[in-house]
Design a protein around this motif. Sequence first.
Motif, PDB file in Angstrom:
ATOM      1  N   SER A  38       8.160  -8.819   4.675  1.00  0.00           N
ATOM      2  CA  SER A  38       6.979  -9.068   3.838  1.00  0.00           C
ATOM      3  C   SER A  38       5.701  -9.121   4.656  1.00  0.00           C
ATOM      4  O   SER A  38       4.641  -8.681   4.182  1.00  0.00           O
ATOM      5  CB  SER A  38       7.154 -10.373   3.058  1.00  0.00           C
ATOM      6  N   TYR A  39       5.783  -9.626   5.876  1.00  0.00           N
ATOM      7  CA  TYR A  39       4.585  -9.680   6.726  1.00  0.00           C
ATOM      8  C   TYR A  39       4.072  -8.273   7.015  1.00  0.00           C
ATOM      9  O   TYR A  39       2.896  -7.973   6.821  1.00  0.00           O
ATOM     10  CB  TYR A  39       4.871 -10.417   8.035  1.00  0.00           C
ATOM     11  N   ARG A  40       4.963  -7.387   7.467  1.00  0.00           N
ATOM     12  CA  ARG A  40       4.489  -6.037   7.798  1.00  0.00           C
ATOM     13  C   ARG A  40       4.065  -5.287   6.539  1.00  0.00           C
ATOM     14  O   ARG A  40       3.101  -4.521   6.572  1.00  0.00           O
ATOM     15  CB  ARG A  40       5.537  -5.255   8.590  1.00  0.00           C
ATOM     16  N   VAL A  41       4.745  -5.523   5.420  1.00  0.00           N
ATOM     17  CA  VAL A  41       4.334  -4.896   4.156  1.00  0.00           C
ATOM     18  C   VAL A  41       2.902  -5.311   3.820  1.00  0.00           C
ATOM     19  O   VAL A  41       2.088  -4.477   3.405  1.00  0.00           O
ATOM     20  CB  VAL A  41       5.306  -5.256   3.010  1.00  0.00           C
ATOM     21  N   ALA A  42       2.564  -6.590   4.005  1.00  0.00           N
ATOM     22  CA  ALA A  42       1.203  -7.059   3.711  1.00  0.00           C
ATOM     23  C   ALA A  42       0.176  -6.382   4.610  1.00  0.00           C
ATOM     24  O   ALA A  42      -0.904  -5.984   4.148  1.00  0.00           O
ATOM     25  CB  ALA A  42       1.118  -8.581   3.857  1.00  0.00           C
ATOM     26  N   MET A  43       0.498  -6.219   5.879  1.00  0.00           N
ATOM     27  CA  MET A  43      -0.433  -5.550   6.796  1.00  0.00           C
ATOM     28  C   MET A  43      -0.570  -4.067   6.457  1.00  0.00           C
ATOM     29  O   MET A  43      -1.670  -3.511   6.499  1.00  0.00           O
ATOM     30  CB  MET A  43       0.041  -5.736   8.248  1.00  0.00           C
ATOM     31  N   ILE A  44       0.531  -3.430   6.118  1.00  0.00           N
ATOM     32  CA  ILE A  44       0.484  -2.021   5.707  1.00  0.00           C
ATOM     33  C   ILE A  44      -0.303  -1.895   4.404  1.00  0.00           C
ATOM     34  O   ILE A  44      -1.135  -0.992   4.253  1.00  0.00           O
ATOM     35  CB  ILE A  44       1.905  -1.439   5.557  1.00  0.00           C
ATOM     36  N   GLY A  45      -0.049  -2.786   3.464  1.00  0.00           N
ATOM     37  CA  GLY A  45      -0.762  -2.749   2.185  1.00  0.00           C
ATOM     38  C   GLY A  45      -2.260  -2.881   2.364  1.00  0.00           C
ATOM     39  O   GLY A  45      -3.041  -2.156   1.736  1.00  0.00           O
ATOM     40  N   TYR A  46      -2.676  -3.818   3.222  1.00  0.00           N
ATOM     41  CA  TYR A  46      -4.102  -3.987   3.497  1.00  0.00           C
ATOM     42  C   TYR A  46      -4.683  -2.696   4.085  1.00  0.00           C
ATOM     43  O   TYR A  46      -5.757  -2.247   3.687  1.00  0.00           O
ATOM     44  CB  TYR A  46      -4.329  -5.152   4.462  1.00  0.00           C
ATOM     45  N   THR A  47      -3.930  -2.086   4.985  1.00  0.00           N
ATOM     46  CA  THR A  47      -4.390  -0.842   5.614  1.00  0.00           C
ATOM     47  C   THR A  47      -4.498   0.276   4.581  1.00  0.00           C
ATOM     48  O   THR A  47      -5.499   1.011   4.552  1.00  0.00           O
ATOM     49  CB  THR A  47      -3.436  -0.443   6.756  1.00  0.00           C
ATOM     50  N   LEU A  48      -3.490   0.413   3.730  1.00  0.00           N
ATOM     51  CA  LEU A  48      -3.543   1.446   2.684  1.00  0.00           C
ATOM     52  C   LEU A  48      -4.725   1.221   1.747  1.00  0.00           C
ATOM     53  O   LEU A  48      -5.412   2.174   1.366  1.00  0.00           O
ATOM     54  CB  LEU A  48      -2.238   1.469   1.877  1.00  0.00           C
ATOM     55  N   ASP A  53     -10.019   3.023   0.075  1.00  0.00           N
ATOM     56  CA  ASP A  53     -11.207   2.339  -0.446  1.00  0.00           C
ATOM     57  C   ASP A  53     -10.910   1.667  -1.791  1.00  0.00           C
ATOM     58  O   ASP A  53     -11.705   1.729  -2.726  1.00  0.00           O
ATOM     59  CB  ASP A  53     -12.367   3.341  -0.575  1.00  0.00           C
ATOM     60  N   HIS A  54      -9.753   1.029  -1.850  1.00  0.00           N
ATOM     61  CA  HIS A  54      -9.367   0.318  -3.070  1.00  0.00           C
ATOM     62  C   HIS A  54     -10.367  -0.807  -3.332  1.00  0.00           C
ATOM     63  O   HIS A  54     -10.745  -1.528  -2.413  1.00  0.00           O
ATOM     64  CB  HIS A  54      -7.946  -0.250  -2.934  1.00  0.00           C
ATOM     65  N   PRO A  55     -10.797  -0.991  -4.558  1.00  0.00           N
ATOM     66  CA  PRO A  55     -11.831  -1.989  -4.848  1.00  0.00           C
ATOM     67  C   PRO A  55     -11.376  -3.447  -4.697  1.00  0.00           C
ATOM     68  O   PRO A  55     -12.215  -4.342  -4.634  1.00  0.00           O
ATOM     69  CB  PRO A  55     -12.215  -1.702  -6.308  1.00  0.00           C
ATOM     70  N   ASP A  56     -10.070  -3.690  -4.609  1.00  0.00           N
ATOM     71  CA  ASP A  56      -9.597  -5.070  -4.506  1.00  0.00           C
ATOM     72  C   ASP A  56      -8.460  -5.169  -3.480  1.00  0.00           C
ATOM     73  O   ASP A  56      -7.287  -5.278  -3.836  1.00  0.00           O
ATOM     74  CB  ASP A  56      -9.141  -5.581  -5.880  1.00  0.00           C
ATOM     75  N   ARG A  57      -8.846  -5.129  -2.209  1.00  0.00           N
ATOM     76  CA  ARG A  57      -7.853  -5.225  -1.135  1.00  0.00           C
ATOM     77  C   ARG A  57      -7.115  -6.557  -1.189  1.00  0.00           C
ATOM     78  O   ARG A  57      -5.934  -6.638  -0.867  1.00  0.00           O
ATOM     79  CB  ARG A  57      -8.506  -5.036   0.237  1.00  0.00           C
ATOM     80  N   TYR A  58      -7.808  -7.611  -1.612  1.00  0.00           N
ATOM     81  CA  TYR A  58      -7.207  -8.932  -1.732  1.00  0.00           C
ATOM     82  C   TYR A  58      -6.015  -8.890  -2.688  1.00  0.00           C
ATOM     83  O   TYR A  58      -4.953  -9.451  -2.403  1.00  0.00           O
ATOM     84  CB  TYR A  58      -8.271  -9.919  -2.212  1.00  0.00           C
ATOM     85  N   LYS A  59      -6.178  -8.220  -3.804  1.00  0.00           N
ATOM     86  CA  LYS A  59      -5.088  -8.129  -4.775  1.00  0.00           C
ATOM     87  C   LYS A  59      -3.907  -7.359  -4.198  1.00  0.00           C
ATOM     88  O   LYS A  59      -2.746  -7.729  -4.409  1.00  0.00           O
ATOM     89  CB  LYS A  59      -5.557  -7.470  -6.067  1.00  0.00           C
ATOM     90  N   ASP A 115       5.954  -3.095 -12.795  1.00  0.00           N
ATOM     91  CA  ASP A 115       5.575  -2.030 -13.728  1.00  0.00           C
ATOM     92  C   ASP A 115       5.144  -0.746 -13.017  1.00  0.00           C
ATOM     93  O   ASP A 115       5.241   0.342 -13.605  1.00  0.00           O
ATOM     94  CB  ASP A 115       4.455  -2.496 -14.655  1.00  0.00           C
ATOM     95  N   GLU A 116       4.630  -0.847 -11.797  1.00  0.00           N
ATOM     96  CA  GLU A 116       4.212   0.318 -10.991  1.00  0.00           C
ATOM     97  C   GLU A 116       3.221   1.229 -11.704  1.00  0.00           C
ATOM     98  O   GLU A 116       3.281   2.446 -11.574  1.00  0.00           O
ATOM     99  CB  GLU A 116       5.424   1.160 -10.572  1.00  0.00           C
ATOM    100  N   GLU A 117       2.299   0.642 -12.463  1.00  0.00           N
ATOM    101  CA  GLU A 117       1.342   1.462 -13.196  1.00  0.00           C
ATOM    102  C   GLU A 117      -0.037   1.479 -12.557  1.00  0.00           C
ATOM    103  O   GLU A 117      -0.767   2.464 -12.701  1.00  0.00           O
ATOM    104  CB  GLU A 117       1.251   0.983 -14.644  1.00  0.00           C
ATOM    105  N   THR A 118      -0.433   0.413 -11.889  1.00  0.00           N
ATOM    106  CA  THR A 118      -1.770   0.351 -11.305  1.00  0.00           C
ATOM    107  C   THR A 118      -1.778   0.984  -9.919  1.00  0.00           C
ATOM    108  O   THR A 118      -0.736   1.098  -9.250  1.00  0.00           O
ATOM    109  CB  THR A 118      -2.257  -1.103 -11.189  1.00  0.00           C
TER     110      THR A 118
END
Length: 193
Positions: A38-48, A53-59, A115-118
């Motif tokens: 989960s830690y590396r997923v969070a870091m990868i997610g933030y990078t993606l 240029d996702h409007p809500d990196r926090y989410k 749901d994998e929709e957003t």
Amino acid sequence: MNHKDIVHFFFELGMLKKTPRSGFQFLGSGKESVAEHSYRVAMIGYTLATLTDHPDRYKVVLLCLFHDVPEARTGDLNYVNKQYVVPDETSAVNDLASTLPFGSEYRELLKEYRDEETEASKLVHDADQLDLILELKEQHDLGNTYARQWIHFALKRLKTDIGKRLGAEILRTDSADWWFKGHDHWWLRDQEE
């Protein structure tokens, strides 16, 4: 607000450090806890999120952090387990949510992820798969020939263009290059002194 429920939540999160990712049983090498994953997923997610240029990196990061929390109660089921066992994740999520001051947000985050929709949830799913691909590439580079077969399927689960591009780049990159290639001065320093 009951602070004991919060402390219980913190202890429950600690279970993720003790919960092994079960797919490594079939791979035959490597090991990792759900918390490490989960830690590396969070870091990868933030990078993606940053790269797109996702409007809500926090989410995106929140979705990453919470995506496997139910596994503290259900365990991590690999793809073979899932052919025979269906965890009651809804109950696990609802039971935990009922004790948290942010329980409704927790439920909403897990629903959005499932749901994998957003766009955010697609980035998180790709972060999850990219972490697996990275781990499999490391195992392949160490000599596990089965890891390459698994990578093939993980690549097919990528949803976003950036995820697919990064997945391809992972395959072209030796997992030791970041610390070994081009850093001769690191390894020769002691001999020079």
